[in-house]
Enzyme design. Structure first.
Site, PDB file in Angstrom:
ATOM      1  CG  ASP A 297      -1.916  -1.053   1.274  1.00  0.00           C
ATOM      2  OD1 ASP A 297      -2.196  -1.391   0.250  1.00  0.00           O
ATOM      3  OD2 ASP A 297      -2.487  -1.474   2.457  1.00  0.00           O
TER       4      ASP A 297
ATOM      5  CE1 TYR B 297       3.550  -6.859   4.027  1.00  0.00           C
ATOM      6  CE2 TYR B 297       2.603  -9.174   4.109  1.00  0.00           C
ATOM      7  CZ  TYR B 297       2.854  -8.042   3.321  1.00  0.00           C
ATOM      8  OH  TYR B 297       2.461  -7.864   2.082  1.00  0.00           O
TER       9      TYR B 297
END
Lengths: 251, 251
Positions: A58, A116
């Site tokens: 994103d 992540y």
């Protein structure tokens, strides 16, 4: 540069600072990582070359080790590839490694899982030099409660409630989170999440919900309720993008 | 807010990320730290308030602990001052501390000395996340030789050769460098310089010269030659601004 008859597939590991990018994927009227890399490849090849990444990130999200592949008719060594890319790219993208790989390697399809990391700063002090690389929450966090919530999120579930309503993912939203770990230091909690696939905003909703549970704005039960109802609204906030790093893609 | 009869002098310690600033001092058509702070004070007071810093910093240079003062007719507590400033400032300026001080305190005139730190990354690896906060030199550096050069720069000298030709400083260019220390770690050398006053670009010319000596592009003798000739050209390069931090102002 020598143009060979055959195409060579190249696997590239890259880092980027997401601060000034509108995410990875090309879009109109926005600066994206893919666009910058494809511009660099255009300069090198004098022809359009398409890249394929392990997945998108994103706007504002960083990558320590994103992986992509592309095919080239050029015959360069791996270190010359690294140099050619680095010198034609802007300084917020870093080429960490280039490898020649067999033609059937695919950066997205071959990825087994991804890790992540999300960096939360919970001290009162604002750190102006890390403002683009962490989420500053000023509450005291109950780490034990957050670990309990994390353990309930681990495993194979339908993660519909953990995805942005605007998600592009169609079809089955069952994913497996292999592991969520919380690493605590004086001023930070780092949430490390490893899983076989992630829906839009999924890590940020997990982290936002953990923080809301850690600061008592939500209680533990919301996790089970989310899995039962598939309702995004029972979960916590979506953590902001700047604390999130695509840390590793495993093949 | 209560307006008192008398003015209160306030001493403020602040940090800023210099990346997006054209330095500290107000100038036309450029975003500066002073301008942002005076805009914030204008919002708080509905009248122009002038600030006085310990000194300026160049475009791209950071401050971990700059100090400034201003006078206000408003009667706020120290912590309310901190909050009022922080909430009206952009997020690349951080108010670390506000203190009420006697009317004769002066941020520039009362400063006894200042400490700067300069961060040099000398490993081959480029760190995309710290590119605005360090100078990446790819040479191996001879730290022993750099320490020897640093010891020759320490002391009281005419530093004319160590200042930008466009310097605004008129008159005597004698300054005293109390101490230069080099702290070495795996991938970094941090140069810490403490002195009673600094000419334009002085720390950056010291660091650029140390690096040129450490990488054998210059030899040690250039330091003595610079003091004898006052010629900027015998010294090394001017280190880029992004590695430099105003670290501490001592009163």
């Amino acid at each position: 540069m020598v143009r060979s008859q055959t195409m060579q597939r190249l696997k590239v590991q890259l880092a980027y600072d997401g601060t000034l990018f509108s995410g990875f994927q090309v879009q109109v009227n926005a600066r994206t990582v893919q666009e910058e890399i494809e511009k660099s490849l255009m300069k090198i090849h004098q022809q359009a070359i398409r890249i394929y990444a392990s997945g998108r990130t994103d706007s504002g999200v960083h990558a320590r080790a994103q992986v992509m592949h592309f095919d080239s008719p050029l015959d360069l060594t791996e270190s010359n590839w690294q140099r050619a890319l680095q010198t034609t790219l802007p300084n917020d993208i870093s080429i960490e490694k280039v490898e020649k790989v067999p033609q059937d390697f695919h950066a997205r399809k071959d990825a087994l899982d991804k890790t992540y990391r999300y960096i939360i700063r919970f001290s009162d002090d604002y750190d102006v030099f890390n403002r683009n690389y962490e989420w500053h929450v000023r509450q005291r966090l109950d780490i034990k409660e957050m670990r309990e919530a994390a353990s309930q999120i681990q495993g194979t579930h339908d993660f519909t409630a953990f995805s942005a309503s605007k998600t592009n993912v169609k079809g089955d939203k069952t994913r497996t989170i292999h592991n969520i770990e919380l690493h605590e230091s004086d001023e930070h909690v780092v949430v490390e999440v490893t899983g076989d696939g992630f829906l839009t905003h999924m890590v940020r909703i997990i982290v936002g919900t953990l923080v809301d549970i850690g600061s008592k704005r939500k209680n533990l039960q919301c996790i089970q309720e989310a899995f039962e109802t598939n309702d995004r609204r029972v979960l916590g906030q979506t953590a902001p993008p700047q604390g999130l790093f695509l840390w590793k893609v495993n093949y």
